[in-house]
Design a protein around this motif. Structure first.
Motif, mmCIF file in Angstrom:
data_model
loop_
_atom_site.group_PDB
_atom_site.id
_atom_site.type_symbol
_atom_site.label_atom_id
_atom_site.label_comp_id
_atom_site.label_asym_id
_atom_site.label_seq_id
_atom_site.Cartn_x
_atom_site.Cartn_y
_atom_site.Cartn_z
ATOM 1 N N ILE A 88 0.841 -1.198 0.000
ATOM 2 C CA ILE A 88 0.000 0.000 0.000
ATOM 3 C C ILE A 88 0.877 1.249 0.000
ATOM 4 O O ILE A 88 0.623 2.204 -0.737
ATOM 5 C CB ILE A 88 -0.967 -0.012 1.205
ATOM 6 C CG1 ILE A 88 -2.014 -1.107 1.017
ATOM 7 C CG2 ILE A 88 -1.616 1.351 1.416
ATOM 8 C CD1 ILE A 88 -2.832 -1.414 2.262
ATOM 9 N N GLN A 89 1.924 1.239 0.824
ATOM 10 C CA GLN A 89 2.837 2.375 0.890
ATOM 11 C C GLN A 89 3.511 2.601 -0.454
ATOM 12 O O GLN A 89 3.618 3.734 -0.925
ATOM 13 C CB GLN A 89 3.887 2.158 1.985
ATOM 14 C CG GLN A 89 4.820 3.326 2.155
ATOM 15 C CD GLN A 89 5.843 3.085 3.246
ATOM 16 O OE1 GLN A 89 6.066 1.952 3.671
ATOM 17 N NE2 GLN A 89 6.468 4.144 3.708
ATOM 18 N N ALA A 90 3.959 1.534 -1.098
ATOM 19 C CA ALA A 90 4.596 1.652 -2.414
ATOM 20 C C ALA A 90 3.602 2.192 -3.433
ATOM 21 O O ALA A 90 3.954 3.049 -4.265
ATOM 22 C CB ALA A 90 5.146 0.293 -2.857
ATOM 23 N N ASP A 91 2.362 1.732 -3.375
ATOM 24 C CA ASP A 91 1.330 2.200 -4.297
ATOM 25 C C ASP A 91 1.062 3.691 -4.093
ATOM 26 O O ASP A 91 0.982 4.463 -5.060
ATOM 27 C CB ASP A 91 0.050 1.387 -4.095
ATOM 28 C CG ASP A 91 -1.047 1.755 -5.068
ATOM 29 O OD1 ASP A 91 -0.746 1.925 -6.270
ATOM 30 O OD2 ASP A 91 -2.219 1.867 -4.641
ATOM 31 N N LEU A 92 0.939 4.108 -2.829
ATOM 32 C CA LEU A 92 0.702 5.520 -2.548
ATOM 33 C C LEU A 92 1.890 6.376 -2.968
ATOM 34 O O LEU A 92 1.714 7.481 -3.493
ATOM 35 C CB LEU A 92 0.385 5.724 -1.060
ATOM 36 C CG LEU A 92 -0.957 5.153 -0.585
ATOM 37 C CD1 LEU A 92 -1.088 5.300 0.922
ATOM 38 C CD2 LEU A 92 -2.119 5.820 -1.295
ATOM 39 N N SER A 93 3.101 5.872 -2.758
ATOM 40 C CA SER A 93 4.307 6.598 -3.185
ATOM 41 C C SER A 93 4.308 6.778 -4.693
ATOM 42 O O SER A 93 4.614 7.864 -5.207
ATOM 43 C CB SER A 93 5.568 5.838 -2.786
ATOM 44 O OG SER A 93 6.027 6.257 -1.554
ATOM 45 N N SER A 94 3.959 5.728 -5.399
ATOM 46 C CA SER A 94 3.908 5.787 -6.856
ATOM 47 C C SER A 94 2.875 6.811 -7.315
ATOM 48 O O SER A 94 3.133 7.612 -8.223
ATOM 49 C CB SER A 94 3.574 4.405 -7.414
ATOM 50 O OG SER A 94 3.426 4.461 -8.808
ATOM 51 N N ARG A 95 1.732 6.817 -6.689
ATOM 52 C CA ARG A 95 0.694 7.787 -7.026
ATOM 53 C C ARG A 95 1.155 9.213 -6.753
ATOM 54 O O ARG A 95 0.876 10.127 -7.528
ATOM 55 C CB ARG A 95 -0.591 7.502 -6.254
ATOM 56 C CG ARG A 95 -1.303 6.253 -6.705
ATOM 57 C CD ARG A 95 -2.575 6.068 -5.935
ATOM 58 N NE ARG A 95 -3.182 4.776 -6.188
ATOM 59 C CZ ARG A 95 -4.345 4.394 -5.667
ATOM 60 N NH1 ARG A 95 -4.998 5.208 -4.868
ATOM 61 N NH2 ARG A 95 -4.830 3.206 -5.936
ATOM 62 N N MET A 96 1.851 9.402 -5.621
ATOM 63 C CA MET A 96 2.371 10.738 -5.283
ATOM 64 C C MET A 96 3.394 11.195 -6.313
ATOM 65 O O MET A 96 3.384 12.351 -6.743
ATOM 66 C CB MET A 96 2.993 10.739 -3.880
ATOM 67 C CG MET A 96 1.981 10.681 -2.758
ATOM 68 S SD MET A 96 0.972 12.171 -2.668
ATOM 69 C CE MET A 96 2.193 13.356 -2.152
ATOM 70 N N GLU A 97 4.274 10.294 -6.722
ATOM 71 C CA GLU A 97 5.279 10.641 -7.730
ATOM 72 C C GLU A 97 4.614 11.007 -9.048
ATOM 73 O O GLU A 97 5.024 11.967 -9.711
ATOM 74 C CB GLU A 97 6.262 9.479 -7.921
ATOM 75 C CG GLU A 97 7.201 9.290 -6.750
ATOM 76 C CD GLU A 97 8.030 8.018 -6.843
ATOM 77 O OE1 GLU A 97 7.971 7.324 -7.887
ATOM 78 O OE2 GLU A 97 8.727 7.707 -5.861
ATOM 79 N N GLU A 98 3.577 10.261 -9.427
ATOM 80 C CA GLU A 98 2.851 10.576 -10.664
ATOM 81 C C GLU A 98 2.185 11.938 -10.560
ATOM 82 O O GLU A 98 2.219 12.729 -11.511
ATOM 83 C CB GLU A 98 1.799 9.495 -10.955
ATOM 84 C CG GLU A 98 2.375 8.169 -11.378
ATOM 85 C CD GLU A 98 1.330 7.064 -11.441
ATOM 86 O OE1 GLU A 98 0.118 7.360 -11.300
ATOM 87 O OE2 GLU A 98 1.727 5.902 -11.646
ATOM 88 N N ALA A 99 1.595 12.234 -9.402
ATOM 89 C CA ALA A 99 0.938 13.527 -9.203
ATOM 90 C C ALA A 99 1.955 14.657 -9.237
ATOM 91 O O ALA A 99 1.707 15.709 -9.827
ATOM 92 C CB ALA A 99 0.171 13.532 -7.879
ATOM 93 N N GLN A 100 3.123 14.438 -8.626
ATOM 94 C CA GLN A 100 4.169 15.468 -8.642
ATOM 95 C C GLN A 100 4.690 15.690 -10.054
ATOM 96 O O GLN A 100 4.931 16.818 -10.458
ATOM 97 C CB GLN A 100 5.309 15.088 -7.697
ATOM 98 C CG GLN A 100 4.939 15.227 -6.238
ATOM 99 C CD GLN A 100 6.006 14.697 -5.303
ATOM 100 O OE1 GLN A 100 6.913 13.981 -5.713
ATOM 101 N NE2 GLN A 100 5.893 15.024 -4.028
#
Length: 122
Positions: A88-100
């Motif tokens: 879940i943490q990796a998924d959220l990190s990936s989403r944050m990177e995409e948003a950034q």
């Protein structure tokens, strides 16, 4: 015999089964003691229905490893939960990177504000 040596002797007797494996050592704990133990261990008794073949398989696996099956199941569940949280943490990190990355491809806020001021005549 020192206290340390006496404690080691008592511990060894528990470990080899000299203490605690006879009917003389069996007693049901009082409810308040049981609740206090659960609180101290940060544990809660739960009931779950599992298929008998699964229980048999888990007991066989635990027996092969020389451990009791309930602590093994607890360990399996802890590992699963930790793994899922990492995923879940990796998924959220990936989403944050995409948003950034999406934010970086658009004009910065300061440039937007400046353009808005110029368009308003300010």
């Amino acid at each position: 015999m020192t206290n340390h040596a006496r404690d080691a002797d008592v511990t060894a007797k528990w470990e080899i089964g000299e203490y605690g494996r006879s009917d003389a050592h069996v007693a049901v704990a009082r409810e308040d003691e049981s609740l206090q133990l659960d609180a101290d261990l940060a544990m809660k008794l739960v009931s779950i229905r599992l298929p008998i073949p699964l229980i048999d398989a888990l007991k066989a696996i635990a027996g092969h490893h020389g451990i009791a099956y309930q602590p093994m199941i607890r360990d399996l569940l802890m590992r699963f939960a930790r793994s899922e949280f990492q995923q879940i943490q990796a998924d959220l990190s990936s989403r944050m990177e995409e948003a950034q990355a999406a934010d970086e491809s658009s004009p910065p806020v300061e440039a937007f504000i400046e353009r808005t001021r110029k368009a308003a005549g300010g």
